[in-house]
Design an enzyme around this catalytic site. Structure first.
Site, PDB file in Angstrom:
ATOM      1  N   ASP A   1       0.113  -1.267   6.848  1.00  0.00           N
ATOM      2  CA  ASP A   1      -0.500   0.054   6.687  1.00  0.00           C
ATOM      3  C   ASP A   1      -1.171   0.446   7.999  1.00  0.00           C
ATOM      4  O   ASP A   1      -1.537  -0.422   8.806  1.00  0.00           O
ATOM      5  CB  ASP A   1      -1.575   0.007   5.588  1.00  0.00           C
ATOM      6  CG  ASP A   1      -0.989  -0.353   4.236  1.00  0.00           C
ATOM      7  OD1 ASP A   1       0.214  -0.125   4.032  1.00  0.00           O
ATOM      8  OD2 ASP A   1      -1.758  -0.864   3.391  1.00  0.00           O
TER       9      ASP A   1
HETATM   10  N1  URA Z   1      -0.696  -5.344   1.933  1.00  0.00           N
HETATM   11  C1  URA Z   1      -1.364  -4.176   2.046  1.00  0.00           C
HETATM   12  O1  URA Z   1      -1.984  -3.700   1.107  1.00  0.00           O
HETATM   13  N2  URA Z   1      -1.320  -3.564   3.244  1.00  0.00           N
HETATM   14  C2  URA Z   1      -0.692  -4.058   4.325  1.00  0.00           C
HETATM   15  O2  URA Z   1      -0.722  -3.449   5.400  1.00  0.00           O
HETATM   16  C3  URA Z   1      -0.009  -5.283   4.191  1.00  0.00           C
HETATM   17  C4  URA Z   1      -0.024  -5.913   2.977  1.00  0.00           C
END
Ligand code: URA
Length: 243
Positions: free
Chosen positions: A120
């Site tokens: 993310d």
């Molecule tokens: N899980 C998440 O919630 N976000 C990420 O960026 C990676 C794994």
């Protein structure tokens, strides 16, 4: 004949080679080659149709700089917060992309550089980019023997309640709207609001949704490891290296 011997025997037209490595369109690189951009072993090539052997590519330069490697190209990046893991296009509103941290021509390589497990925008840590589809698949597919997990350091808004480790390791947790339970994960408690979690699959916002399912909230997320790869030697956010 081994794969590497076969590769070494391949020949490329100079303009196709430069275009496939992202230096420009066929037309653009042809013009640049005529102007003397490309050298092999220090000798300029000015005919865009000239053939170059794969094993000569290591001796090629583009305006005096070593030509990028042929596929397969794999890079490790320490992603800062605020960058998306997509090829954002020049025409889109500018959301910074991890590709902004790498040589600009890498966006245009063919085959494309894919990301082995996106993060993310607000997650930091290890991102692996590669144009080797088999390698990316082996590293990320839940069915692959080479998928030895992705490890995250998780900071939580509230203290753990106590049942999280058993729940995450049980292989019985269903995330909202999903039809299959999560694979068993591995969880290490560092303190009541800091956890190290290893996942063997990659579902959308998986870590945040796992803790949301327990009534908690992730306030910071950092990926430390993907399979055997770590951030060793890349302590600074934005640092990257070719593997
Ligand atoms: N899980 C998440 O919630 N976000 C990420 O960026 C990676 C794994």
């Amino acid at each position: 004949m081994t794969t590497s011997t076969k590769t070494e025997k391949r020949h490329f037209r100079a303009d196709r080679l430069a275009a496939s490595l992202g230096y420009g369109s066929r037309q653009e690189v042809s013009l640049e080659i005529r102007r003397g951009a490309l050298s092999v072993g220090g000798k300029k090539i000015t005919d865009p149709s000239q053939k170059i052997a794969a094993n000569e590519c290591r001796a090629c330069s583009w305006y005096g700089e070593a030509l990028d490697p042929l596929p397969p190209l794999t890079a490790l990046l320490h992603k800062p917060s605020g960058y998306v893991c997509t090829h954002t296009d020049e025409d889109e509103p500018r959301i910074p992309s991890v590709f902004d941290l790498l040589p600009p021509r890498w966006r245009f390589r063919n085959p494309r550089m894919a990301i082995a497990g996106r993060l993310d925008a607000d997650t930091t840590g290890l991102v692996i980019l590669s144009d080797d589809g088999d390698f990316v698949h082996r590293l990320t597919s839940p069915k692959s023997r080479d998928n030895t997990g992705k490890t995250y350091l998780v900071t939580l808004a509230d203290p753990l309640k106590g049942g999280e480790k058993a729940l995450f390791e049980s292989g019985t947790l269903f995330l909202n709207g999903e039809r299959t339970p999560l694979l068993p994960a591995e969880m290490e408690v560092i303190d009541e609001q800091t956890i190290r979690l290893t996942l063997f699959e990659g579902r959308y916002h998986q870590v945040k949704r796992m803790f949301a399912a327990t009534g908690n909230r992730v306030t910071a997320l950092h990926r430390e490891k993907v399979g055997p790869f770590t951030l060793e030697g890349m302590a600074t956010e934005g640092a990257w290296r070719v593997f």
